[in-house]
Design an enzyme around this catalytic site. Structure first.
Site, mmCIF file in Angstrom:
data_model
loop_
_atom_site.group_PDB
_atom_site.id
_atom_site.type_symbol
_atom_site.label_atom_id
_atom_site.label_comp_id
_atom_site.label_asym_id
_atom_site.label_seq_id
_atom_site.Cartn_x
_atom_site.Cartn_y
_atom_site.Cartn_z
ATOM 1 N N ASP A 149 0.812 -1.235 0.000
ATOM 2 C CA ASP A 149 0.000 0.000 0.000
ATOM 3 C C ASP A 149 0.838 1.274 0.000
ATOM 4 O O ASP A 149 1.853 1.379 0.680
ATOM 5 C CB ASP A 149 -0.952 0.052 1.205
ATOM 6 C CG ASP A 149 -1.851 1.269 1.086
ATOM 7 O OD1 ASP A 149 -2.431 1.462 0.019
ATOM 8 O OD2 ASP A 149 -1.935 2.038 2.049
ATOM 9 N N HIS A 176 -3.060 -1.825 -3.763
ATOM 10 C CA HIS A 176 -3.266 -0.401 -4.023
ATOM 11 C C HIS A 176 -3.096 -0.261 -5.532
ATOM 12 O O HIS A 176 -1.977 -0.353 -6.040
ATOM 13 C CB HIS A 176 -2.212 0.391 -3.247
ATOM 14 C CG HIS A 176 -2.078 1.829 -3.615
ATOM 15 N ND1 HIS A 176 -2.249 2.843 -2.717
ATOM 16 C CD2 HIS A 176 -1.758 2.444 -4.794
ATOM 17 C CE1 HIS A 176 -2.050 4.011 -3.314
ATOM 18 N NE2 HIS A 176 -1.751 3.793 -4.589
ATOM 19 N N HIS A 229 -9.183 0.792 -1.503
ATOM 20 C CA HIS A 229 -9.689 2.140 -1.805
ATOM 21 C C HIS A 229 -10.002 2.417 -3.281
ATOM 22 O O HIS A 229 -9.397 3.286 -3.895
ATOM 23 C CB HIS A 229 -8.769 3.227 -1.240
ATOM 24 C CG HIS A 229 -7.289 3.039 -1.462
ATOM 25 N ND1 HIS A 229 -6.743 2.641 -2.660
ATOM 26 C CD2 HIS A 229 -6.254 3.227 -0.613
ATOM 27 C CE1 HIS A 229 -5.439 2.596 -2.525
ATOM 28 N NE2 HIS A 229 -5.121 2.930 -1.310
ATOM 29 N N ASP A 302 -8.709 4.389 5.339
ATOM 30 C CA ASP A 302 -7.440 4.920 4.822
ATOM 31 C C ASP A 302 -6.979 6.092 5.694
ATOM 32 O O ASP A 302 -6.479 7.095 5.198
ATOM 33 C CB ASP A 302 -7.539 5.312 3.343
ATOM 34 C CG ASP A 302 -6.150 5.448 2.705
ATOM 35 O OD1 ASP A 302 -5.142 5.256 3.417
ATOM 36 O OD2 ASP A 302 -6.084 5.762 1.500
ATOM 37 N N HIS A 306 -0.887 13.116 9.072
ATOM 38 C CA HIS A 306 0.346 13.845 8.750
ATOM 39 C C HIS A 306 0.445 15.037 9.683
ATOM 40 O O HIS A 306 -0.563 15.694 9.966
ATOM 41 C CB HIS A 306 0.320 14.374 7.310
ATOM 42 C CG HIS A 306 0.411 13.298 6.282
ATOM 43 N ND1 HIS A 306 1.543 12.552 6.076
ATOM 44 C CD2 HIS A 306 -0.502 12.849 5.388
ATOM 45 C CE1 HIS A 306 1.324 11.679 5.094
ATOM 46 N NE2 HIS A 306 0.088 11.830 4.662
HETATM 47 ZN ZN LIG Z 1 -3.227 3.152 -0.684
#
Ligand SMILES: [Zn+2]
Length: 424
Positions: A149, A176, A229, A302, A306
């Site tokens: 991912d 992904h 996703h 997900d 940050h």
């Molecule tokens: Zn991803």
């Protein structure tokens, strides 16, 4: 042993719904389900849904290496506040989770955390897409799901081998889907808005070509592929066709892909930068319909924290990702045209099964693990990023009013959230 009763709620699980009290013990099991039960402690669930705890297939806990953004402890606290009793930690950490020693390190951190932390191993060493990681060693430690991912496995031959290997090991590969050659240099969805804003785009085809290829590889190998996703209408249509053809595939959609579109990038605010990017209204609607009709099995967060100083860089320099654990359930209940049992299927027992988590998403019945969440489906609240348990603040839903709130969460017989507050 101390036992606790959850009273006055509507129990909803895979077997249906019924009004019942639920007694669990601090040994971690459900002891009784029925009318007018009593115990030494009582948790009120009047007006609420009592359900198996939620399971997130896609969480970035950032440890090791990204502790400035999140830790297993802070991320797991955000998880339980969001009703999750288990999360699958993604391997794009620093160092990446591509060896037994890093798996052990994250599992040890998970032992002390508020929810169960399952660890996804990387498919390839360093997530570089060149050499298979020691999947057998990691599987022996309990990894049931593998993904690179953050990037997709670009080499079709290597992906084929990984699938054959995963089939032999009885573990699941998650992809992904992103063809690097098409997405390189892109920062948002390629389309009308990227043209208007002058931001280099990522075409839907960067995702769809890999979905198409991996459907072919699922057919070739007979091994299950889980698509992470999904963000485009084309991806949803291909997964629907693959399922109709009886191929072994499953899919998840992230909360932001059914709640936001690329127009949100118009103010150049990197809080809306995510990978895969926010797409068009047509794609958003296709993801929502895919969830409603069951083409997409699961809602994932997900959750990608940050630190503020990194997220406040110019759009093209800021890292992609947004928070999701504390808002996912309410966004699903508020935005999707799905009944509560269908939302719970997509957030609890179906993801538990995809990840191979045998102690989660189980029926609410005597002898089953006491991993539960209690949801007030009518409570409304306003998202306040400053109130988050996450170490980061990159929440794109600030100020949004949502319906549905997690009131209590029980993990292995321990009430870790009571009345919306984490107890440790
Ligand atoms: Zn991803």
């Amino acid at each position: 042993m101390t036992d606790t009763v959850i009273t006055g709620g509507l129990v909803v699980d895979e077997t249906g719904e019924r009004r019942a009290d639920v007694v669990f013990g601090d040994d971690g099991t459900i002891l009784a389900v029925g009318d007018d039960l009593s115990a030494s402690r009582r948790i009120d669930a009047g007006g609420c849904i009592v359900a198996p705890g939620l399971v997130d297939l896609h969480t970035h806990l950032r440890q090791p290496g990204g502790e400035e953004a999140e830790t297993v402890e802070t991320g797991s606290r955000a998880a339980v506040l969001g009703g999750f009793t288990a999360v699958v930690a993604m391997p794009n950490t620093d160092p990446p989770i591509d060896s037994a020693s890093v798996v052990r390190e994250v599992l040890a951190l998970g032992e002390a955390s508020l929810c169960d932390v399952a660890v996804a191993g990387a498919i390839t060493i360093g997530r570089k897409g060149e050499t298979l990681a020691p999947m057998a060693e990691m599987a022996a430690l309990g990894c049931t799901i593998f993904t690179d991912d953050g990037t997709g496995v670009q080499d079709a031959r290597l992906m084929r081998r990984a699938l054959e290997y995963a089939g032999d090991l009885g573990v699941r590969l998650a992809q992904h889907c992103e063809v690097d050659a098409l997405s390189a240099g892109g920062h948002m969805n390629e389309g009308e808005w990227s043209s208007r804003l002058g931001i280099p785009g990522i075409p839907a085809e960067a995702e769809e070509l890999m979905v198409m290829r991996d459907i072919a590889l699922a057919r070739l190998t007979g091994t299950h592929v889980h698509f992470q996703h999904l963000s485009t209408a084309g991806s949803v249509a291909m997964v629907a066709a693959a399922r109709q053809a009886g191929l072994p595939v499953s899919a998840e959609a992230a909360t932001h892909h059914f709640t936001l579109t690329d127009e949100a990038c118009a103010a150049f605010d990197p809080i809306f930068k995510v990978n895969p990017p926010l797409r068009t209204p047509r794609d958003r609607d296709a993801v929502a319909s895919g969830l409603a009709d069951g083409t997409i099995d699961a809602i994932a967060t997900d959750h990608a924290p940050h630190p503020t100083h990194r997220k406040q860089q110019p759009f093209d320099e800021a890292p992609p990702g947004m928070l999701g654990l504390e808002t996912a359930l309410a966004l699903a209940l508020t935005e999707l045209d799905m009944e509560i049992p269908a939302v719970l299927a997509a957030m609890s027992w179906r993801p538990a099964r995809i990840a191979g988590l045998a102690r989660h998403g189980r029926p609410v019945a005597p002898g089953e693990p006491a991993n539960l969440c209690v949801i007030d489906p009518e409570a409304t609240w306003t998202v306040d990023p400053e109130a988050s348990a996450s170490r980061s603040r990159n929440n794109p839903y600030a100020g949004r009013e949502l319906r549905g709130r997690v009131r209590h969460t029980v993990v292995s017989g321990e009430a870790v959230v009571l009345d919306g507050e984490a107890l440790r």
